[in-house]
Write an enzyme that holds these catalytic residues in place. Sequence first.
Site, PDB file in Angstrom:
ATOM      1  CD  GLU A 124      -2.869  -1.277   2.328  1.00  0.00           C
ATOM      2  OE1 GLU A 124      -2.843  -0.390   3.195  1.00  0.00           O
ATOM      3  OE2 GLU A 124      -3.713  -2.195   2.329  1.00  0.00           O
ATOM      4  CG  HIS A 167      -9.725  -6.122   0.259  1.00  0.00           C
ATOM      5  ND1 HIS A 167     -10.006  -7.262   0.994  1.00  0.00           N
ATOM      6  CD2 HIS A 167      -8.440  -5.809   0.520  1.00  0.00           C
ATOM      7  CE1 HIS A 167      -8.920  -7.609   1.695  1.00  0.00           C
ATOM      8  NE2 HIS A 167      -7.956  -6.745   1.416  1.00  0.00           N
ATOM      9  CD  GLU A 213      -4.439  -8.062   1.547  1.00  0.00           C
ATOM     10  OE1 GLU A 213      -5.355  -7.341   1.979  1.00  0.00           O
ATOM     11  OE2 GLU A 213      -3.241  -7.805   1.704  1.00  0.00           O
ATOM     12  CG  ASP A 254     -12.581  -9.374   1.128  1.00  0.00           C
ATOM     13  OD1 ASP A 254     -12.526  -8.396   0.364  1.00  0.00           O
ATOM     14  OD2 ASP A 254     -12.126  -9.346   2.289  1.00  0.00           O
TER      15      ASP A 254
END
Length: 421
Positions: free
Chosen positions: A233, A311, A340, A342
């Site tokens: 990030e 995400h 990651e 979802d």
Amino acid sequence: MKTYVALALVAPVLVSAQQPMWGQCGGLGWTGGTSCVAGAACSTLNPYYAQCLSAVGQQTSTTTLRTTTRSTTAQTTPSTTPATTTAATTTPRTTTTTSSGPVGTGLDNLIKAKGKKYVGFCADPGTLSNSQNANILRTESGQLTPENSMKWESISPNSQGSYNWGNADQLVAFAETNGKILRGHTFVWHQQIPNWVKNINNKATLTSAIQTHIAAVMGRYKGKIYAWDVANEVFEDNGSRRDSVFSRVFGDWTFLDVAFNAARAADPNAKLCLNDYNLDYSSSKLTNFVDLVKTLKARGVPVDCVGSQSHLVVGNGAIPSFKTTLDSLATTNTEVQITELDIRTSASPSSSQISQQVTDYRNVVSACMKTSACAGITVWGVSDKDSWVPSTFSGQGYALIWDNNFNKKACYQGFVDGINS
Ligand SMILES: *[C@@H]1O[C@H](CO)[C@@H](O)[C@H](O)[C@H]1NC(C)=O
């Protein structure tokens, strides 16, 4: 995207209710009960999360009860293992697989049969202590990422040179015992770093802190980690260099040179990744991310992989064109990993949201299948009950593939259909 639980909450207010087994019992901002039902002990997983775990066989996070012995026989080198169709009938560390649990039926085996390297999930001792969760990981997963236990603040919260290895060691041991490869997560990140790092204000000290930390952590797990999120990030949402102790003290991107070079030195066989969120659609963030990786590689910084956290939100317009963004990431000539995944929606979804989620999972997985650079997919948790989403996005949830009771949801079939697309 924040990848931890409950950071947004405010100062703790202690109340006396007893928390159930596996319930939260503490952590920064936790306002609920801090004692556990009989048979459970409140175990601090990281400063943000403490959980009621079986009092039998628990270890504290500040004591190393298990000495890590590096296996000399078990390790294959995943980075040199071609992703061939033979992978479907093997596991990466066959000599250490001692678990029960059938092999050949789960998502990981399905994707390996189609030439990809893994389907994985995040985990940590808290979720591993749930046998339903652990059994799903044994059968469905080929890869694990520590949700919190390898973050800088978890491993070295108090001072340089003092380490809490317990939780990370437990996760690595589970992975070894069950033949799962690991993604390490993460070193240079603006969140969940200890204050002693945040307070460093000169380049020589910060350089040394980064090098020392990476050498210690990667050294401990050398040969056991397939890929590391060396930096996480580093972009703001608008695509500019993110404000952090690293960017402030260095004044440019060269903190990445320091981190990636230290990582290469610590474990030459681990793949070294730059990981970020909101790379899911064409944006200045995606463009600048890709340009940065190319620039780093051009000046000899060892970047081997890019991670797209993914995400996502059910019904988001970027999902049908997900392959376009993976193609952009692939122009870096590195391995592309979905790190990651979802796909969240209302915590109480309508039937149309549930069926849209099936489509969305299929589209994301299919995009990876059709992109040769895309190596594997990590889903950010097993059960909706353990997802970071509800505590982070008010009213949202239902983001994962198993429901609160560990039943497969409809989107499991969407994932399978994506693999077979
Ligand atoms: C990008 O976002 C950051 C953080 O919000 C802000 O500080 C910066 O000024 C923005 N840059 C531009 C060019 O808008």
